[in-house]
Structure formats: structure tokens, C-alpha cells
Design an enzyme around this catalytic site. Structure first.
Site, PDB file in Angstrom:
ATOM      1  N   GLY A  33       0.760  -1.239   0.000  1.00 10.70           N
ATOM      2  CA  GLY A  33       0.000   0.000   0.000  1.00 10.70           C
ATOM      3  C   GLY A  33       0.793   1.292   0.000  1.00 10.70           C
ATOM      4  O   GLY A  33       0.218   2.366  -0.165  1.00 10.70           O
ATOM      5  N   ASP A  34       2.109   1.214   0.186  1.00 15.10           N
ATOM      6  CA  ASP A  34       2.890   2.458   0.248  1.00 15.10           C
ATOM      7  C   ASP A  34       4.322   2.225  -0.230  1.00 15.10           C
ATOM      8  O   ASP A  34       5.279   2.673   0.395  1.00 15.10           O
ATOM      9  CB  ASP A  34       2.887   3.007   1.678  1.00 15.10           C
ATOM     10  CG  ASP A  34       3.335   4.471   1.737  1.00 15.10           C
ATOM     11  OD1 ASP A  34       3.326   5.141   0.683  1.00 15.10           O
ATOM     12  OD2 ASP A  34       3.706   4.933   2.832  1.00 15.10           O
TER      13      ASP A  34
END
Length: 367
Positions: free
Chosen positions: A225-226
Site C-alpha cells: 500500500g505504500d
């Protein structure tokens, strides 16, 4: 840098170096010989070296003392899922940190601090070597390798990671999940009345119309997610400064993990790699080629890629603007992506989806 909610500066820990040293000693039974703060968005991190015992091999063990912000510390199951995922990935051969056990044998510990009965989750993670992608001139080889690594990582998590805490990764209203681009409606005011806002509002509207109805056709997985340009570490495997060969040496910051879709991960990477590139529009093709060498996207997933990348730009830029209004003293750090991010998003929309996709897909096809 994207971690957390939009007001977590109020919950960021404020431990001093002396207190951090004492935590390493009291919780993990290790004596700190050197300590230095590390930058972080809403947690508090310290790079520490500890004194080796007499008779041990030479070399000073290095760790990152990670003190999670107060708000996320209220969700121990979520932090456990992130930590167990890191341990799983390390065991699978990925360059992920692993936790040093406490004196009681736990992977994390809760400590009180300050007033108001606030408690913070503390972990001591192995220190990973390398420099962030943000500090190098990323060539096509490392872009391809990052895309490939991300696909392998998501596939491993989806197929083999089965810890009971994994259910906590269903984070319905988590602002940084790409499915939640429509939640930006409540923060877009922070951008002001200008062309930037007009484009973001277009992104949100098109996302609602063209992406949200298609989500059920995308293949689901667990997303890091990042995977941004500060959360991927590389080192050089070449002695030639003219043509450096890089390899990924570390994957950092699992705090944005959540259930999502394979196509989300590749879109997030494309967006952040564009930020640092001298040739941003071609970046997508190299990342996509690497990703698809492991997991070819379906027609529906490919068709959503332009709006997913635009959606991630919008999330990063709008939330940064909103948070900078709340905490102007931290504005420079918060607006790091904005320095080139707005330019890239505007360029994408000026060229249009068809032209940008053609560039990405032709570049990927050349592999």
C-alpha cells in the site's frame, strides 16, 4: 510517507533520545552505544546501534526502534498483522525487517507516556542497508525490478500468509486505500479554488463512475500500500558510476497494509516512481513490465490503471494540503510529493488517458 489518518500529528510520540535508550534497555535488554532520530510521518523512529557482548563476533548490531503513533497503537491486532507479514516475507526471502523479541519473548510491547494515559506500541526492528530510491537516479532496470518485486510480494501474501491477525487488514474507511478515492470529497477544499482542484474533482468523479463499479472484477490480494520512493531501499551491485546496477535491499513501512487488489499496488508504485523521474511518463511502462512478468493484468485492470494512478496522485496531494493547513510547522515535509506531483498529474490529464496508456503499454510490450 502516506501512512495514517489525516490528523495524526496530534498523536505522534515525542520520546527523547534518553528515553529511547532506556526503552531499548528495559524492554529488549540491549545497551545502546549510538542513537539517531529518523524522519517519519506520524510514528517516531530511531536508528540505534547496540553494544555487543564480550566474545561476540565483530560488528555492531543495528536496529530501528519504532514507536507507533498513539492512534494506531490502539489497534494492536493491526500492528501484529503488519509485523507478522514482515516476518513471513523475510522468511520467504524478501528484504524485509524482522522484530527483535522483547525480554519476555514478544514481538512488540506497550509503553505508557505523557499525560492522559496514552500508550504507545514499541518494536525493535532489524536495520536494513541501502539508500532510498528517492536518493538515486532510477534507471529502467531498477524500475522493472521494483515492479517485479511488488508482484511477487503481493502474490506471496495472498497465497501463503495466513496468520489469524490478517482479518484486521480489512480497513473499510482507511483513507489511503485506493478504493477510497471518493473520500477525498471532504478534503479537496484544502487545495483552494484553482485548476488543481478542477482536475482532482474530475479524477474523483471519473473514479466513482469508471473504477468503483469495476472493483469486483479486479483480483483481490493484500497490498503493502505504500511502496513509495522513500520506502524502497536499494544498493549498487556495480562499481561503475557511469552505469550503476541497483538491487532492492529493503522494503520499509508496512503501516498502510490493507486488503485491496493487485492493480492497486502497481498503480501506487507508478505514481511514486514518476515523482522522482526525469522521464516521468515512461516510468509506468517499465514498472508495469516488471509487474506483469509475474502477474499479467487483465483487460479490466489495465483499463483502470490511468485513473488509479491519477487517484493516488490526488490522495497524496489533497491529504498533504489538508494536513499542512492543520500543521503548518511541518508543511515542508508534508508537501514533498507536491513539488513535482501537481505537474505530473496535470500533464497526465492534458495528454489524456488514451495517449498516456499507449505510452505505458508500448513501453511494457517492448520487454
Amino acid at each position: 510517507m502516506s501512512s495514517g489518518n489525516t490528523g495524526q500529528a496530534l498523536t505522534k510520540p515525542t520520546f527523547g533520545e534518553k528515553e529511547a535508550r532506556e526503552l531499548v534497555d528495559s524492554l529488549f535488554g540491549l545497551r545502546v552505544s549510538w542513537i539517531q532520530p529518523l524522519p517519519s510521518y506520524d510514528d517516531q523512529n530511531f536508528h540505534v546501534r547496540v553494544s555487543g557482548e564480550a566474545g561476540e563476533p565483530e560488528g555492531t548490531p543495528e536496529y530501528v526502534l519504532k514507536i507507533t503513533n498513539w492512534e494506531d497503537s490502539q489497534e494492536p491486532e493491526l500492528i501484529e498483522a503488519q509485523t507478522r507479514a514482515m516476518m513471513f516475507l523475510s522468511a520467504e526471502g524478501f528484504p524485509s525487517a524482522t522484530p527483535c523479541p522483547t525480554k519476555e519473548g514478544s514481538i512488540m510491547s506497550v509503553v505508557p507516556a505523557g499525560t492522559g494515559n496514552k500508550k504507545y506500541m514499541v518494536r525493535l526492528l532489524t536495520y536494513l542497508p541501502g539508500v532510498p530510491v528517492a536518493k538515486i537516479t532510477a534507471n529502467t532496470q531498477i524500475l522493472y525490478d521494483i515492479g517485479k518485486l511488488a508482484a511477487r510480494l503481493d502474490k506471496a501474501l495472498a497465497e501463503k500468509f495466513h496468520h489469524p491477525s490478517v482479518k484486521s487488514l480489512h480497513r473499510g474507511q482507511f483513507i489511503w486505500n485506493l478504493a477510497n478515492v471518493p473520500l477525498l470529497d471532504q478534503y479537496v477544499y484544502a487545495v483552494g479554488q484553482n485548476k488543481h482542484r478542477e482536475v482532482v474533482e474530475q479524477v474523483i468523479q471519473q473514479f466513482k463512475e469508471k473504477v468503483i463499479p469495476k472493483l469486483t472484477s479486479f483480483r483481490a490480494c493484500i497490498n503493502h500500500g505504500d511502496l513509495n520512493d522513500h520506502n524502497i531501499l536499494v544498493d549498487s551491485s556495480s562499481t561503475s558510476p557511469e552505469s550503476p546496477q541497483y538491487r532492492v535491499s529493503g522494503i520499509l513501512d508496512f503501516s498502510d497494509m490493507s486488503y485491496g487488489y493487485y492493480v492497486f499496488e502497481v498503480a501506487i508504485i507508478i505514481m511514486y516512481m514518476m515523482v522522482e523521474s526525469a522521464d516521468p511518463l515512461r516510468v509506468g511502462g517499465h514498472v508495469l513490465a516488471g509487474f506483469e512478468s509475474v502477474l499479467p493484468l487483465t483487460a479490466e485492470e489495465r483499463a483502470a490503471l490511468f485513473l488509479l494512478v491519477s487517484g493516488r496522485f490526488s490522495q497524496s496531494l489533497v491529504i498533504a494540503a489538508h494536513t499542512a493547513l492543520l500543521y503548518p510547522e511541518n508543511r515542508e515535509y508534508l508537501m514533498t510529493t507536491a513539488k513535482s506531483g501537481w505537474k505530473h498529474l496535470m500533464t497526465m490529464f492534458e495528454l489524456g488517458q488514451e495517449a498516456v496508456e499507449q505510452l505505458w503499454f508500448e513501453t511494457a510490450r517492448a520487454y
